[in-house]
Design a protein around this motif. Structure first.
Motif, PDB file in Angstrom:
ATOM      1  N   ARG A 128       0.821  -1.206   0.000  1.00  0.00           N
ATOM      2  CA  ARG A 128       0.000   0.000   0.000  1.00  0.00           C
ATOM      3  C   ARG A 128       0.862   1.266   0.000  1.00  0.00           C
ATOM      4  O   ARG A 128       0.587   2.231   0.711  1.00  0.00           O
ATOM      5  CB  ARG A 128      -0.965   0.016   1.197  1.00  0.00           C
ATOM      6  CG  ARG A 128      -1.945  -1.132   1.193  1.00  0.00           C
ATOM      7  CD  ARG A 128      -2.946  -0.997   2.342  1.00  0.00           C
ATOM      8  NE  ARG A 128      -3.878  -2.108   2.352  1.00  0.00           N
ATOM      9  CZ  ARG A 128      -4.970  -2.210   1.617  1.00  0.00           C
ATOM     10  NH1 ARG A 128      -5.247  -1.248   0.755  1.00  0.00           N
ATOM     11  NH2 ARG A 128      -5.762  -3.261   1.709  1.00  0.00           N
ATOM     12  N   SER A 129       1.923   1.254  -0.788  1.00  0.00           N
ATOM     13  CA  SER A 129       2.774   2.434  -0.896  1.00  0.00           C
ATOM     14  C   SER A 129       3.095   2.690  -2.358  1.00  0.00           C
ATOM     15  O   SER A 129       2.866   1.847  -3.224  1.00  0.00           O
ATOM     16  CB  SER A 129       4.067   2.251  -0.088  1.00  0.00           C
ATOM     17  OG  SER A 129       4.880   1.246  -0.671  1.00  0.00           O
ATOM     18  N   GLY A 130       3.636   3.878  -2.622  1.00  0.00           N
ATOM     19  CA  GLY A 130       4.045   4.251  -3.965  1.00  0.00           C
ATOM     20  C   GLY A 130       5.442   4.838  -3.957  1.00  0.00           C
ATOM     21  O   GLY A 130       5.951   5.269  -2.907  1.00  0.00           O
ATOM     22  N   TYR A 131       6.065   4.866  -5.138  1.00  0.00           N
ATOM     23  CA  TYR A 131       7.448   5.346  -5.217  1.00  0.00           C
ATOM     24  C   TYR A 131       7.672   5.977  -6.586  1.00  0.00           C
ATOM     25  O   TYR A 131       7.118   5.520  -7.604  1.00  0.00           O
ATOM     26  CB  TYR A 131       8.415   4.185  -5.015  1.00  0.00           C
ATOM     27  CG  TYR A 131       9.860   4.597  -4.866  1.00  0.00           C
ATOM     28  CD1 TYR A 131      10.341   5.130  -3.679  1.00  0.00           C
ATOM     29  CD2 TYR A 131      10.744   4.460  -5.929  1.00  0.00           C
ATOM     30  CE1 TYR A 131      11.667   5.507  -3.542  1.00  0.00           C
ATOM     31  CE2 TYR A 131      12.077   4.838  -5.809  1.00  0.00           C
ATOM     32  CZ  TYR A 131      12.524   5.359  -4.605  1.00  0.00           C
ATOM     33  OH  TYR A 131      13.838   5.733  -4.475  1.00  0.00           O
ATOM     34  N   LEU A 132       8.474   7.040  -6.606  1.00  0.00           N
ATOM     35  CA  LEU A 132       8.833   7.723  -7.849  1.00  0.00           C
ATOM     36  C   LEU A 132      10.189   7.228  -8.321  1.00  0.00           C
ATOM     37  O   LEU A 132      11.206   7.476  -7.671  1.00  0.00           O
ATOM     38  CB  LEU A 132       8.858   9.235  -7.625  1.00  0.00           C
ATOM     39  CG  LEU A 132       9.222  10.088  -8.836  1.00  0.00           C
ATOM     40  CD1 LEU A 132       8.148   9.961  -9.914  1.00  0.00           C
ATOM     41  CD2 LEU A 132       9.404  11.549  -8.433  1.00  0.00           C
ATOM     42  N   VAL A 133      10.211   6.513  -9.436  1.00  0.00           N
ATOM     43  CA  VAL A 133      11.453   6.020 -10.033  1.00  0.00           C
ATOM     44  C   VAL A 133      11.859   7.002 -11.129  1.00  0.00           C
ATOM     45  O   VAL A 133      11.164   7.131 -12.145  1.00  0.00           O
ATOM     46  CB  VAL A 133      11.275   4.601 -10.613  1.00  0.00           C
ATOM     47  CG1 VAL A 133      12.549   4.155 -11.325  1.00  0.00           C
ATOM     48  CG2 VAL A 133      10.924   3.622  -9.503  1.00  0.00           C
ATOM     49  N   GLU A 134      12.965   7.692 -10.915  1.00  0.00           N
ATOM     50  CA  GLU A 134      13.385   8.738 -11.839  1.00  0.00           C
ATOM     51  C   GLU A 134      14.558   8.273 -12.698  1.00  0.00           C
ATOM     52  O   GLU A 134      15.506   7.655 -12.201  1.00  0.00           O
ATOM     53  CB  GLU A 134      13.783   9.990 -11.069  1.00  0.00           C
ATOM     54  CG  GLU A 134      12.630  10.616 -10.282  1.00  0.00           C
ATOM     55  CD  GLU A 134      13.045  11.880  -9.556  1.00  0.00           C
ATOM     56  OE1 GLU A 134      12.866  12.974 -10.126  1.00  0.00           O
ATOM     57  OE2 GLU A 134      13.572  11.753  -8.436  1.00  0.00           O
ATOM     58  N   PHE A 135      14.474   8.595 -13.967  1.00  0.00           N
ATOM     59  CA  PHE A 135      15.572   8.393 -14.907  1.00  0.00           C
ATOM     60  C   PHE A 135      15.950   9.782 -15.441  1.00  0.00           C
ATOM     61  O   PHE A 135      15.445  10.224 -16.480  1.00  0.00           O
ATOM     62  CB  PHE A 135      15.164   7.471 -16.056  1.00  0.00           C
ATOM     63  CG  PHE A 135      14.910   6.053 -15.632  1.00  0.00           C
ATOM     64  CD1 PHE A 135      15.963   5.152 -15.520  1.00  0.00           C
ATOM     65  CD2 PHE A 135      13.629   5.633 -15.329  1.00  0.00           C
ATOM     66  CE1 PHE A 135      15.730   3.847 -15.130  1.00  0.00           C
ATOM     67  CE2 PHE A 135      13.386   4.319 -14.944  1.00  0.00           C
ATOM     68  CZ  PHE A 135      14.439   3.428 -14.837  1.00  0.00           C
ATOM     69  N   PRO A 136      16.828  10.507 -14.712  1.00  0.00           N
ATOM     70  CA  PRO A 136      17.179  11.878 -15.124  1.00  0.00           C
ATOM     71  C   PRO A 136      17.832  11.893 -16.500  1.00  0.00           C
ATOM     72  O   PRO A 136      18.671  11.043 -16.830  1.00  0.00           O
ATOM     73  CB  PRO A 136      18.154  12.325 -14.027  1.00  0.00           C
ATOM     74  CG  PRO A 136      17.908  11.403 -12.874  1.00  0.00           C
ATOM     75  CD  PRO A 136      17.509  10.097 -13.480  1.00  0.00           C
ATOM     76  N   MET A 137      17.436  12.873 -17.295  1.00  0.00           N
ATOM     77  CA  MET A 137      17.996  13.031 -18.634  1.00  0.00           C
ATOM     78  C   MET A 137      18.459  14.466 -18.810  1.00  0.00           C
ATOM     79  O   MET A 137      17.923  15.385 -18.186  1.00  0.00           O
ATOM     80  CB  MET A 137      16.957  12.674 -19.696  1.00  0.00           C
ATOM     81  CG  MET A 137      16.483  11.229 -19.605  1.00  0.00           C
ATOM     82  SD  MET A 137      15.366  10.783 -20.941  1.00  0.00           S
ATOM     83  CE  MET A 137      14.922   9.129 -20.422  1.00  0.00           C
ATOM     84  N   GLN A 138      19.449  14.638 -19.637  1.00  0.00           N
ATOM     85  CA  GLN A 138      20.032  15.956 -19.845  1.00  0.00           C
ATOM     86  C   GLN A 138      20.226  16.191 -21.338  1.00  0.00           C
ATOM     87  O   GLN A 138      20.754  15.331 -22.056  1.00  0.00           O
ATOM     88  CB  GLN A 138      21.374  16.061 -19.109  1.00  0.00           C
ATOM     89  CG  GLN A 138      22.011  17.444 -19.190  1.00  0.00           C
ATOM     90  CD  GLN A 138      23.287  17.525 -18.388  1.00  0.00           C
ATOM     91  OE1 GLN A 138      23.686  16.554 -17.755  1.00  0.00           O
ATOM     92  NE2 GLN A 138      23.942  18.682 -18.419  1.00  0.00           N
ATOM     93  N   GLN A 139      19.788  17.367 -21.788  1.00  0.00           N
ATOM     94  CA  GLN A 139      19.982  17.749 -23.182  1.00  0.00           C
ATOM     95  C   GLN A 139      21.399  18.303 -23.357  1.00  0.00           C
ATOM     96  O   GLN A 139      21.831  19.178 -22.599  1.00  0.00           O
ATOM     97  CB  GLN A 139      18.958  18.812 -23.593  1.00  0.00           C
ATOM     98  CG  GLN A 139      17.514  18.348 -23.510  1.00  0.00           C
ATOM     99  CD  GLN A 139      17.168  17.368 -24.610  1.00  0.00           C
ATOM    100  OE1 GLN A 139      17.872  17.270 -25.609  1.00  0.00           O
ATOM    101  NE2 GLN A 139      16.089  16.623 -24.413  1.00  0.00           N
ATOM    102  N   GLU A 140      22.116  17.762 -24.330  1.00  0.00           N
ATOM    103  CA  GLU A 140      23.468  18.225 -24.638  1.00  0.00           C
ATOM    104  C   GLU A 140      23.549  18.639 -26.098  1.00  0.00           C
ATOM    105  O   GLU A 140      22.783  18.164 -26.931  1.00  0.00           O
ATOM    106  CB  GLU A 140      24.492  17.117 -24.361  1.00  0.00           C
ATOM    107  CG  GLU A 140      24.626  16.744 -22.895  1.00  0.00           C
ATOM    108  CD  GLU A 140      25.757  15.753 -22.684  1.00  0.00           C
ATOM    109  OE1 GLU A 140      26.314  15.283 -23.706  1.00  0.00           O
ATOM    110  OE2 GLU A 140      26.084  15.462 -21.534  1.00  0.00           O
TER     111      GLU A 140
END
Length: 396
Positions: free
Chosen positions: A300-312
């Motif tokens: 009964r929980s949630g989580y934010l899985v982030e895949f950071p991206m950067q413009q080059e």
């Protein structure tokens, strides 16, 4: 319930081998014991004693014994005895005999007979189940009972694909001593909602029903819709990049929306599951540190899985010498304060972290040097750009 208390005791035993199995189950209840099935039942009142008794109640005692044998190519036979006694001491005793056998493919045949000791009659049934492909199944059955006479039923069902789509079920029953029975269900599911509806009943009395199930999650200032969440959930963020395929345990579960989010609703808690993204659709000027993460969640929980991206700012640069020939392979391209790039075939160098204006100093394999420069042009669609051929002029 309603100020009354009671208790229920349930015990049993089961033993199974490859050749046979035996089982027994017993239930004992007090009169005051109740459950949700009885909560809305009406009561009748005895004016002489001022007692209230439910119109319907659970049984006082239930006993069940079963035995089955595997006969190899001849199928499986089973027998069961069920005894039920109510609080007014009325009782029901049923003896059930059954035989089942696998037929061609994955189809199967089932035959059974039930004897009611109190009424002294038998109910006989036979059914054949025929799989039709991976998701379709047909069942034909015949039944003979004291209350409804001879009954013939046909049922056809189509299971819903695991990644969403349509499902349906159709059933028709004909009774020699009653109205015909019809039943139909249609379901549809995608990543955001699941809907079902249908009809069941007899010719002159049908019931129509429908339902819609789903979930709404607000996380990281993004409102997301998904199917019903029974355990845990994960929101995958790709740093604003849309249409990025996401996999849960190596199975595709969808693509990120226009803001770079995807809600994964069917997550199992306490299991370190793998979440990954497919970077083939990323723009050429996008860099990412990781494409896979493993996360375990509480129930009964949630989580934010982030895949950071950067413009080059990246580009292919074609370099030629003053005679118009491609610079030699392995020539070194350097810029002040930036990593060195290497010239490949046809004088092409892949250069990252570019500035608006770029001065390139190239060291050739023979030790000589030359310089070239270029200015970036706007690239609103983040496509891979190629500059050149640029003339690399030798230094004096």
């Amino acid at each position: 319930m309603r100020g009354e208390g009671g208790s229920q005791f349930n015990w049993g035993y089961q033993y199974s081998t490859s050749a046979f199995s035996i089982a027994t189950q017993h239930i004992r209840r007090d009169r005051g014991f109740g459950n949700l099935a009885l909560y809305d039942q009406n009561y009748y009142y005895d004016n002489t004693t001022s007692n209230t008794q439910p119109i319907a109640s659970l049984s006082r005692n239930t006993d069940q014994y079963s035995l089955s044998f595997t006969l190899g190519d001849y199928g499986t036979v089973g027998a069961a005895w069920i005894g039920v006694r109510s609080f007014d001491n009325s009782k029901t005793e049923l003896l059930n005999l059954s035989w089942s056998k696998s037929l061609w493919g994955s189809s199967s045949l089932y035959v059974s007979g039930s004897h009611d000791k109190e009424r002294g009659d038998w109910t006989l049934a036979m059914a054949i189940q025929i799989p039709l492909g991976e998701r379709d199944n047909a069942t034909l059955s015949l039944e003979k009972s004291p209350d409804y006479g001879n009954t013939q039923r046909v049922n056809y069902s189509h299971a819903m694909p695991s990644d969403g789509g349509f499902s349906w079920n159709v059933s028709l029953g004909r009774q020699s001593e009653g109205d015909s029975y019809q039943q139909g269900t249609l379901g549809w599911r995608n990543n955001n909602v699941e809907m079902q509806g249908g009809m069941y009943g007899y010719t002159d009395m049908r019931t129509w029903w429908g339902e819609m199930m789903g979930s709404l999650v607000l996380m990281d200032n993004e409102l997301l819709a998904a199917n019903k969440i029974n355990d845990a959930f994960v929101v995958v963020s790709t740093g604003g990049q849309p249409d990025i395929p996401v996999s849960y345990e190596n199975q595709p579960v969808g693509k990120t929306n226009k803001n770079g989010y995807l809600l994964v609703s069917g997550v199992s808690s306490y299991y370190p599951a793998t979440y990954s993204i497919n970077t083939l659709n990323l723009p050429a000027d996008t860099s990412i540190a990781q494409t896979e993460q493993r996360v375990a969640l509480r129930r009964r929980s949630g989580y934010l899985v982030e895949f950071p991206m950067q413009q080059e700012r990246v580009a292919n640069v074609i370099l030629h010498d003053e005679q118009g020939h491609a610079l030699p392979v392995t020539s070194q391209v350097s810029r002040e304060g930036k990593p060195t790039a290497v010239v490949g075939y046809d004088g092409i160098a892949w250069i990252e972290n570019l500035d608006e204006s770029n001065l390139l100093t190239v060291r050739l394999p023979d030790g000589s040097r030359c310089t070239a420069s270029f200015t970036l042009t706007p690239n609103p669609q983040h496509k891979l750009q190629t500059y050149g051929p640029l003339t690399c002029r030798r230094s004096n």
